[in-house]
Every structure is written in C-alpha cells, then in structure tokens.
Motif scaffolding. Sequence first.
Motif: not given
Length: 362
Positions: A197-200, A270-271, A292-293, A298-300
């Motif tokens: 996951m992105s830091l944001d 998440m992967d 997924s990544e 990530q938003q979902r």
Amino acid sequence: MKILIDINHPAHVHYFRNFTSLMEAKGHAVLFVSRDKEMAQRLLNLYQIPYINRGKGKDGKIGKFLYLLYADYKLLQIASSFKPDLFLNFLHPYPSQVAALLGKPSLVFSDTEHATLHHKLTVPFATKVFTPACYRTDLGDKQVRFRGYMELAYLHPRYFMPNPEILELLQVAAGEKYVIVRFVSWAAAHDFDHTGMSLDNKRKAVQALSKLARVFITSEGELPADLEQYRISIPFDKMHDAIYYSSLLFGESATMASEAAVLGTPSIFMDNDGRGYTDEEESRYGIVFNFSESEDDQQRAIHQAVHILEDESSQHKFKKVRDRIVSECIDTTEFMVEQVLRYNLSQETVPAEHYTNVSLTE
C-alpha cells in the motif's frame, strides 16, 4: 522418536508449539532450531521451548543464497549431533536439503503458493508436502491436501481461549469499536517486486477508519510520525486476543488475515498474488475480502473496510462464521501428530482411510 523442527519465521513457532507439547507428552524428543527473525526466538522463550540459534539470515537475492549455504551447514552440524529420525518445518529449503543428505524423512507444510523459489529448493528434497485443500498449486505426488488452515494449529478452540483483559490493555471502552491495521516490510524472498500500500493510501485508510473506530497499527517497519502515534503497544503474545475482540483487521499480511478469519473477525487483505486460503475464506465463508495492490483496489479496500464498520450487525454475524470454520475444518495440530507418527512405525504406510475428517491426495 527424535524430531528436528526448523523455524524460519515467527508464525512457524505457533504452527508447531502445540504439536511439540503433544509429542513430548507421548515420550518423543523434539529439538527446535530457529532463525533470529523478528519475534521468533522471543516466542520460543515465551513458550519455554529450548532452541538452537542459526542466525539472522540475509536480505537480497545474493544474501539469501549465501545464507542458504550457511544454514544447510549449520543444520547438518546440529543433526549430526542430535541424530533426528525426522525433520519437520513450514516451507523453506534448509531442513529438507539436510534431511535428504542424511537419508531421513522430511515433512513440510505450506500454504504460500507464490513462494516459487522455496518450492524449487524444497519440494525435490522433501518426503511429503502438506497443504490446505484450497492450495492453488499442484506440487505432484509428494503433495497431501488437508481440509483446514495452518492457523487452526494454534487458534482452534482446543488451544486458544481469548482473554478479555486485552481491552484494558488497549484502553478500549466496552462496546467501542477498534481496528487493527497491519503493514508488512515486503522483505521476504517471495515478496520481491511487491510494493504494498502506498504511504498516501495508508494515511487515507487510517483517517477513514479512525472516524468509525479506534485504530491500532502493527508494522514490521518504521512509520512516519503521523502514523507512529497509532502503533499498538501491547505484549507481543497478546496480539491474537486483540484480533479476536477487534471489529476488523485491515492490511497486507495473509497470515493475520487468516488468523482473523478463524477467530471470527472480518479482514481486508491486499496482495497482488493473494493466497488460496484467503480466497477460500472469502468465497466459502465471506469473512476475508481480497484486493490487489493496485491503486484502484487500495481505494476499494478502504471503502470495503468503512462499509464493514458501518454495519452494526457485522460483529455478531462474523463470530458465527468462526463456528462454521471450526466445524468444517480439521484440527491441524492433531493432523500433524497423526502424520508424523506414521514415520514411527518403521516407515510403514498407514492407509489414508485411517484418518477421519481429512481430505488426502497423495
């Protein structure tokens, strides 16, 4: 019977600790050898399991190859002294390679399909490889599938009773929702090319979740100051209690997602590769939600987490799922004992029908 168990990750301690108690009660000798990774040796000390240290390991492809040579040599030295009748471990190559050199049986458990390098370095040397029935990969004639999950080796109700005192440690009020967020380091051999996951989006997730529940982060790596304030601070052996009473587990750890599932706690995982067992825990039991990544996923994942927390009936609903999982799956520890004892009968094979409630494919 002498059994050598090699530990390569903290989770492996949990996989084999109840097995060890049962086998020692039957008069068998068990020796642990452990890599010094994260909390593995702290867990061994906690459960008063003696072990031999085989070092910290290495990062990077070259480092891991050099460590493979070192670990094989170290295990060969230990085995020459202990003289085990059988080697037992979760998927990693060192014990199976040494067992093959010594002409001893090597029993391996695995639930991680995308650990392809470990497959290549382990399966050719192993005697049997035991996997959940939902394992995506066909490992050939050595593979034995069972109806269950690795996490039931230690979180089955026979071995685990949640302690509500964790709520006081977390300073969570009665009826207050809380979420455990798990971030991983992506340093394992099977995690090359993963970014997670992105830091944001980590920040977005924590912000969204904290509006609906208390947030506690457990992370393998460092966290920026604004997220560090959420880091969980409890004794390391209380995490399963914390997961049991939580409203949701959100993060990047397949093992913790499955731990949550068998404890009746919904989880977001998440992967990019996923796992057969988390897929099944979603498709069969609806208690894990796999993503997924990718940026969209990530938003979902964040949206799904919010949806679960907003559903006031979710906690009661998911605790019932735990009962169903336990009723439909085997006790993984009991299965281990049965399988190992097959090799205490002069290598004679016990017919598959001897085992009840187990799906075997050999």
